[in-house]
Design an enzyme around this catalytic site. Structure first.
Site, PDB file in Angstrom:
ATOM      1  N   ARG A 118     -19.953  11.976 -50.654  1.00 48.29           N
ATOM      2  CA  ARG A 118     -19.852  13.261 -49.951  1.00 48.29           C
ATOM      3  C   ARG A 118     -19.901  13.150 -48.432  1.00 48.29           C
ATOM      4  O   ARG A 118     -19.123  13.799 -47.747  1.00 48.29           O
ATOM      5  CB  ARG A 118     -20.904  14.238 -50.469  1.00 48.29           C
ATOM      6  CG  ARG A 118     -20.729  14.553 -51.967  1.00 48.29           C
ATOM      7  CD  ARG A 118     -21.659  15.668 -52.432  1.00 48.29           C
ATOM      8  NE  ARG A 118     -21.287  16.929 -51.842  1.00 48.29           N
ATOM      9  CZ  ARG A 118     -21.904  17.502 -50.824  1.00 48.29           C
ATOM     10  NH1 ARG A 118     -22.988  16.946 -50.299  1.00 48.29           N
ATOM     11  NH2 ARG A 118     -21.463  18.632 -50.332  1.00 48.29           N
ATOM     12  N   CYS A 124     -17.086  -1.801 -46.092  1.00 50.59           N
ATOM     13  CA  CYS A 124     -16.303  -2.109 -44.897  1.00 50.59           C
ATOM     14  C   CYS A 124     -15.395  -0.949 -44.509  1.00 50.59           C
ATOM     15  O   CYS A 124     -14.165  -1.020 -44.645  1.00 50.59           O
ATOM     16  CB  CYS A 124     -15.485  -3.370 -45.135  1.00 50.59           C
ATOM     17  SG  CYS A 124     -16.549  -4.726 -45.590  1.00 50.59           S
TER      18      CYS A 124
END
Ligand SMILES: *Cc1c(COP(=O)(O)O)cnc(C)c1O
Length: 418
Positions: free
Chosen positions: A316, A346
């Site tokens: 979220r 990453c």
């Protein structure tokens, strides 16, 4: 419902110290409170008690089988948006006759399975879907129960990605087209009109958009009854928000009072069952995500807390820039530092919280609050990260509701070329 509280500086879920859960099951780990889930469900059920109604939990908010099973035991219905969610409900002991099936892209095999299972209603989102459903049911020599999901064109005043009731969204049928489609459905041999449905969005913090939407749906109900089309239910969808950061969303009582007031004024005693589809408001504040601080690092003036949960576990913040409160599992006195709380994935969007004042050290535990809805259910294996464990606390007991995923299982079904 306050299911997570501090006792002597330690954060607890009901009567279980969160630290003890991490000792048993590690991190990252979702923790849900049974009492919290049940109290939230009952609050909706009781708020509508004066009227024939069914609370259909929106499965996409939290689809863990144990969670669904607890709600099924209370008599809950379910709103599903895929064949997969339907199978989860059935596997969890849910009653197919209390299932509504929403979604803009239902496949034929999903329709077939839902007809076979005997669901309560298909929430049909387009003319093409209506025609396909009639054909699929015809092949099975059955009649599929339908409601048209209409788009009442109201602004839910929430985040644009979770607002679904504007005429520009992909959801539903423009309300002006609905009478024509109902007339078409009425003469189809293999569908049976049972209701009308709308869902205007999620994390809505005022009652007015719900009232506006229902009012337009009731106009449609009147128009249909003039055409001789009599419905059995009105489904007003989900969308009641929760207090992530001091918002004051309507309580179930206020929400129900507003809807029931309108229904009673407008239906003049006509018997119509009300269906509601809350997801977030039942599961959201009944769950949290436990994570451990791996590293503290400073770059220029910025302090980062790198934790072992990431955007793959809780999407979220990365997806909607959503705010979740972050609390220490053990309160410590003394000066705080302002941290960017980030995960190991990453991507620069991999954060769980910006500018959080915390007093923490490597190895400390943090709780990402209000993560019971759209947390685990939106998780992925991005970066080949195994998904978190899920634990349900019930009084002084903890129950492992889903084991932490094994890394080997993540690629067990992949095949190299010969
Ligand atoms: C997502 C969704 C819900 C649940 O929304 P919440 O905001 O979690 O209450 C209900 N109905 C439909 C059709 C949905 O897509």
């Amino acid at each position: 419902m306050t299911c997570f509280t501090y006792r002597n500086g330690q954060l607890y879920a009901e009567d279980v110290a969160l630290q003890d859960i991490t000792r048993a099951h590690g991190t990252p780990c979702y923790v849900y409170s049974r009492a919290g889930l049940e109290a939230n469900w009952r609050a909706f059920d009781q708020a509508f008690a004066g009227h024939d109604h069914l609370v259909c939990f929106a499965v996409k908010a939290n689809s863990n089988l144990a969670v669904l099973n607890l709600l099924a035991r209370l008599g809950s219905g379910f709103d599903v948006v895929s064949g997969g969610e339907l199978e989860r409900v059935l596997a969890a002991g849910g009653d197919a006759r209390k299932v509504v099936f929403s979604g803009v892209g239902k496949r034929e095999d999903e329709m077939q399975r839902a007809i076979e299972a005997g669901i309560l209603c298909f929430n049909v989102e387009s003319e093409a879907e209506l025609q396909r459903l009639n054909r699929v049911a015809g092949k099975m020599r059955r009649r599929a129960p339908v409601a048209l999901r209409v788009n009442p064109d109201v602004d839910a005043r929430t985040h644009p990605y979770i607002s679904t009731g504007l005429s520009s969204s992909k959801f539903g049928i423009p309300i002006a087209d609905a009478p024509r489609l109902y007339a078409e459905a009425k003469i189809m041999a293999h569908v049976e009109i049972v209701g009308v449905d709308c869902h205007i969005g999620s994390q809505i913090t005022e009652v007015e958009p719900f009232v506006d939407a229902l009012s337009r749906v009731l106009d449609l109900v009147d128009e249909l009854s003039k055409q001789g089309i009599v419905l059995r239910h009105i489904d007003t969808g989900g969308g009641v928000g929760i207090a992530y950061r001091g918002e004051q969303p309507p309580t179930p009582e206020r929400y129900a009072a507003a809807l029931l007031d309108l229904v009673q004024r407008r239906l003049h005693g006509r018997a119509l069952t009300l269906l509601i589809e809350p997801g977030r408001a039942i599961a959201g504040d009944a769950g949290l995500l436990l994570t451990r601080v791996e590293y503290l690092k400073q770059i220029g003036a910025k302090h980062f807390a790198v934790v072992d949960a990431a955007m793959n576990d809780l999407m979220r913040p990365a997806l909607y820039d959503a705010y979740h409160a972050i609390q220490p599992v053990r309160q410590q006195s003394g000066a705080t530092e302002v941290y960017e709380v980030v995960g190991p994935v990453c991507e620069t969007s991999d954060f769980l919280g910006h500018e959080r004042a915390l007093r923490i050290a490597e190895g400390d535990l943090l709780a990402i609050m209000d993560a019971g809805a759209y947390g685990m259910s939106m998780s992925s294996n991005y970066n080949t990260r195994a998904r978190a464990a899920e634990v349900i606390v019930d009084g002084a007991k903890m129950h492992l509701a889903r084991e932490r995923e094994q890394i080997s299982a993540l690629f067990a079904s992949e095949r190299s070329l010969p």
